[in-house]
Design an enzyme around this catalytic site. Sequence first.
Site, PDB file in Angstrom:
ATOM      1  N   ARG A 184       0.848  -1.190   0.000  1.00 43.98           N
ATOM      2  CA  ARG A 184       0.000   0.000   0.000  1.00 43.98           C
ATOM      3  C   ARG A 184       0.881   1.237   0.000  1.00 43.98           C
ATOM      4  O   ARG A 184       1.620   1.495   0.937  1.00 43.98           O
ATOM      5  CB  ARG A 184      -0.934   0.014   1.222  1.00 43.98           C
ATOM      6  CG  ARG A 184      -1.928   1.166   1.179  1.00 43.98           C
ATOM      7  CD  ARG A 184      -3.044   0.979   2.195  1.00 43.98           C
ATOM      8  NE  ARG A 184      -2.609   1.260   3.556  1.00 43.98           N
ATOM      9  CZ  ARG A 184      -3.378   1.054   4.623  1.00 43.98           C
ATOM     10  NH1 ARG A 184      -4.590   0.537   4.495  1.00 43.98           N
ATOM     11  NH2 ARG A 184      -2.920   1.328   5.832  1.00 43.98           N
ATOM     12  N   LYS A 234      -4.032   6.065   7.367  1.00 41.18           N
ATOM     13  CA  LYS A 234      -4.412   6.608   6.073  1.00 41.18           C
ATOM     14  C   LYS A 234      -4.899   8.044   6.240  1.00 41.18           C
ATOM     15  O   LYS A 234      -5.538   8.379   7.230  1.00 41.18           O
ATOM     16  CB  LYS A 234      -5.525   5.754   5.445  1.00 41.18           C
ATOM     17  CG  LYS A 234      -5.088   4.365   5.055  1.00 41.18           C
ATOM     18  CD  LYS A 234      -6.269   3.529   4.591  1.00 41.18           C
ATOM     19  CE  LYS A 234      -6.873   4.075   3.318  1.00 41.18           C
ATOM     20  NZ  LYS A 234      -8.009   3.238   2.848  1.00 41.18           N
ATOM     21  N   SER A 258     -12.635  -2.895   0.649  1.00 39.54           N
ATOM     22  CA  SER A 258     -12.844  -2.302   1.972  1.00 39.54           C
ATOM     23  C   SER A 258     -14.322  -1.985   2.169  1.00 39.54           C
ATOM     24  O   SER A 258     -14.964  -1.434   1.272  1.00 39.54           O
ATOM     25  CB  SER A 258     -12.029  -1.018   2.115  1.00 39.54           C
ATOM     26  OG  SER A 258     -10.645  -1.286   2.048  1.00 39.54           O
TER      27      SER A 258
END
Length: 215
Positions: free
Chosen positions: A46, A146, A117
């Site tokens: 990620r 995030k 998600s």
Amino acid sequence: MEKKSTKPIFPTGIYGITAEKFSGGRSNLEVVRAMIAGGISILQYREKRPRKSFAAMLEECRAIRDITREAGVLFIINDYPDIALLVDADGVHVGQDDFPVNEVRRLIGDEKLIGLSTHSPEQADAAVQAGADYIGVGPIFSTQTKDDVCAPVGLGYLEHVVRTSSLPFVAIGGIKEHNLDRVLERGARTVCLVTEIVGAPDIAATVRRLQAACA
């Protein structure tokens, strides 16, 4: 004769995610090797632009693909189905505002995993209809990993998924070693801890300890 599917099986245990900005100056490759040494069986790359160029991410993912393939670890790429195709990753993970699951499926085919998600019962139900292979359930607790994270969904949503969802799932978001038992007690079998792992002084030992807790 019907062709047998070669799609990977979604594993239980600790789901690792790279997060270089929280890794204490260590590169993603260093962190990946340490997580694998600790016994991790699934790992997601990620990385959000503009921190790295596409060229840099592609080079990094190729190196991680080589490492994970040699170790027999599933390799998932967040957000970028094009990079996943170029490096032959095992799957792609997308969010609610990324490419729709059906469009990602058109790109990567039927033999790779797609994770989605989710943050609500409605999104979990929609993931089944869309053809996702597994879902992310969270953020369970507050998290700053995030930049665009939504509000915590709490343990109630996790309990709903455990009771009702037909899909495998990974519990994620604000999970630490001190609250891991609260997540496991509610039925989670695959759990993601990000900063708790990538920021640990001894990543391999931390993963081993967390895997033992999940087992």
